[in-house]
Design an enzyme around this catalytic site. Sequence first.
Site, PDB file in Angstrom:
ATOM      1  N   LYS A 118       0.951  -1.257  -0.050  1.00  0.00           N
ATOM      2  CA  LYS A 118       0.048  -0.011  -0.047  1.00  0.00           C
ATOM      3  C   LYS A 118       0.948   1.096   0.113  1.00  0.00           C
ATOM      4  O   LYS A 118       1.821   1.166   0.393  1.00  0.00           O
ATOM      5  CB  LYS A 118      -0.887  -0.038   1.313  1.00  0.00           C
ATOM      6  CG  LYS A 118      -2.100   0.962   1.194  1.00  0.00           C
ATOM      7  CD  LYS A 118      -3.351   0.159   0.523  1.00  0.00           C
ATOM      8  CE  LYS A 118      -4.589   0.916   0.318  1.00  0.00           C
ATOM      9  NZ  LYS A 118      -5.652   0.045   0.198  1.00  0.00           N
TER      10      LYS A 118
HETATM   11  N1  GLU Z   1      -7.356   0.186  -3.272  1.00  0.00           N
HETATM   12  C1  GLU Z   1      -8.144  -1.035  -3.427  1.00  0.00           C
HETATM   13  C2  GLU Z   1      -8.346  -1.792  -2.214  1.00  0.00           C
HETATM   14  O1  GLU Z   1      -8.140  -1.355  -1.166  1.00  0.00           O
HETATM   15  C3  GLU Z   1      -7.686  -1.932  -4.578  1.00  0.00           C
HETATM   16  C4  GLU Z   1      -6.208  -2.204  -4.725  1.00  0.00           C
HETATM   17  C5  GLU Z   1      -5.933  -2.794  -6.026  1.00  0.00           C
HETATM   18  O2  GLU Z   1      -6.436  -2.792  -7.020  1.00  0.00           O
HETATM   19  O3  GLU Z   1      -4.559  -3.131  -6.111  1.00  0.00           O
HETATM   20  O4  GLU Z   1      -8.494  -3.135  -2.347  1.00  0.00           O
END
Ligand code: GLU
Length: 428
Positions: A118
Amino acid sequence: MSQIPNSLPSYLQADQLGPWGIFLQQVERVTPYLGELSRWVDTLTRPKRILIVDVPIHMDDGSVAHFEGYRVQHNTSRGPGKGGVRFHQDVTLSEVMALSAWMSIKNAAVNVPFGGAKGGIRVDPRQLSRGELERVTRRYTSEIGLIIGPTKDIPAPDVNTNEQVMAWMMDTYAMNLGENSTGVVTGKPIELGGSLGRRDATGRGVFTVGQEAAARTGLELKGARVAVQGLGNVGSVAARLFAEAGSRVVAVQDHGGTIYQGAGIDIPALIEHARHNGSVLGFPGAEAIAKDSFWDVDCDILIPAALEQQITAANAGRIKARLVIEGANGPTTPEADDILHQRGVLVLPDVIANAGGVTVSYFEWVQDFSSFFWTEEEINARLVRIMREAFASVWQVAEQHQVSLRTATFIIACQRILRARELRGLYP
Ligand code: GLU
């Protein structure tokens, strides 16, 4: 023989924990169910790699501003790091660490071949001009360019980031590399290798697990009253799909205010209204209610689809819903989770409920590698199948061990991650 240091690194110590502390509690809860694999559990309590970067940019007024940026790769045993990037004035390292860890769990729970990562920038994008936003995005991407890549770590949209931000990220990475590299981020515009269905995927996944849980608990979606917190990418799509299924969306809260309409809110009209006015406030026909009254709304289904730590010990006892579907990441604190569990409120946890987004990110990544693009029907059908199968496994494990759906999801996911860890072994 020298002393072997095995205590936690300083940035992981108790006084600084925050959201990461919640993740650690969740791991502690699941450890007794991991059998032999529990000897690898420390792998999960330390992120693999943390990068903190300075993001300096020229502001439009000629001054120079510095923003704090992060990228955390929690675990890569099952595949490259994968997870979004959020732009928010309150972003902290602890939060990004927790979010990266929840991505590891989520990706393993739906069995897509990714680890968890993240990123975030501590910035309020609403205060930036478009040019400033682009410069922040590009400089941040260049800084984390050391550790991202289509087979290393693949960012995606999250809170306050969108297709345009992903286009700038992809372009910056590709320019630095001197070659085309669409697979470095997902959630891109269709014109740049994005996937059909990606924009709606998280909300569609929320709706799919909602359908599955409703069917298992005898809750009729037609006529069910739904309250939604957050009208962003997740909340707006989930609200629309529930309304299309005949549910009544009676309350919506966003950063600007909270509205209530017992007869059911016209969701497409509300989305239009919020787009023009910046918030749900002032929507014709609905009454504005106090922010805190949102938790008292008489409803059958509650969908927190905004930020973390919204359902707390202070409001969990007031929630009327039978079903809580976590569209956001980490919206329920552990104390609130216990209160809801004791009160018989079924919580569909983030790590399964909002996995639809990353599932279609996986499809996007696969399509980019093969430069062969699928139809939206194909994508939606595969998404629904994966969500249903993952949900069925979680349900079965929860029944088998008599645990919450969150703990059940963690059991399945941690087993997958730690099995991969064990098979790979330690290097050197
Ligand atoms: N931000 C989204 C999540 O928390 C998607 C992450 C992604 O597609 O890599 O799952």
